[in-house]
Design an enzyme around this catalytic site. Structure first.
Site, PDB file in Angstrom:
ATOM      1  CG  HIS A 168      -4.505   0.660   3.883  1.00  0.00           C
ATOM      2  ND1 HIS A 168      -3.946  -0.120   2.895  1.00  0.00           N
ATOM      3  CD2 HIS A 168      -5.361   1.516   3.256  1.00  0.00           C
ATOM      4  CE1 HIS A 168      -4.447   0.251   1.721  1.00  0.00           C
ATOM      5  NE2 HIS A 168      -5.301   1.251   1.928  1.00  0.00           N
ATOM      6  CB  CYS A 225      -1.007   0.002   1.145  1.00  0.00           C
ATOM      7  SG  CYS A 225      -0.306  -0.270   2.770  1.00  0.00           S
TER       8      CYS A 225
END
Length: 188
Positions: free
Chosen positions: A138, A26
């Site tokens: 994330h 990510c």
């Protein structure tokens, strides 16, 4: 799909670059989305940055067989890079990362700063997957493109546009309340 065509109105079309999530890369996708360029960063770029950070660290830990996979600044197979890699990568491109003091809330961020000064915002948000069995974090990029703010989250199928700065602030405040860290990427 990597490029998304977003219609602001029937006469105005904006092309927004957006990479989708693969494994735990990510940060890689967030950086490419932030820079609006495929290959602005690659897995090998970020791995090299992570390895250089280890070599430059005077307090290097001892090597174990698990060190081949679980490295100090990333996981060799899945990615999962840390903030040090983000900072070093952005600095390589002549940008600067400023940590936003979450106690100030989103109202302290000048979202109307010219794009020449504030390139975008990167968030590191806590996530729970597999019915809460797996907890992690994330990376998410937000960027103002052609005068409109976009959420370029690589978990999304397409970029999401915010209707105005107030909606961006509400999103950021909710993220901060949920435990997110906020980093401003400056063009200085």
């Amino acid at each position: 799909m990597e490029e998304e065509v977003v219609k602001k109105n029937p006469q105005e079309v904006v092309v927004v670059y957006h990479e989708r999530q693969r494994l735990q890369f990510c940060l890689l996708h967030s950086l490419n989305n932030l820079f609006q360029e495929k290959g602005a960063f690659t897995r090998s770029n970020l791995n090299a940055i992570a390895e250089k950070l280890v070599l430059d660290d005077p307090t290097k830990g001892t090597w174990t067989p698990l060190s081949v996979i679980f490295k100090p600044h990333h996981n060799a197979f899945t990615g999962n890079y840390d903030i040090n890699v983000l900072i070093a990568a952005v600095e390589e491109k002549g940008k600067r990362v400023v940590w936003h003091d979450r106690r100030s809330g989103a109202s302290a961020i000048d979202l109307d700063e010219p794009e020449e000064k504030l390139m975008g915002i990167v968030l590191n948000v806590p996530v729970r997957k597999y019915r809460g069995l797996w907890k992690g974090r994330h990376w998410v990029a937000l960027r103002k493109i052609e005068g409109a703010w976009y959420n370029l989250d690589s978990d999304f199928a397409a970029p999401l546009s915010f209707k105005d700065g107030e909606e961006v602030r509400e999103y950021l405040d909710a993220a901060i309340d949920g435990g997110a860290e906020v980093f401003l990427v400056m063009n200085e």
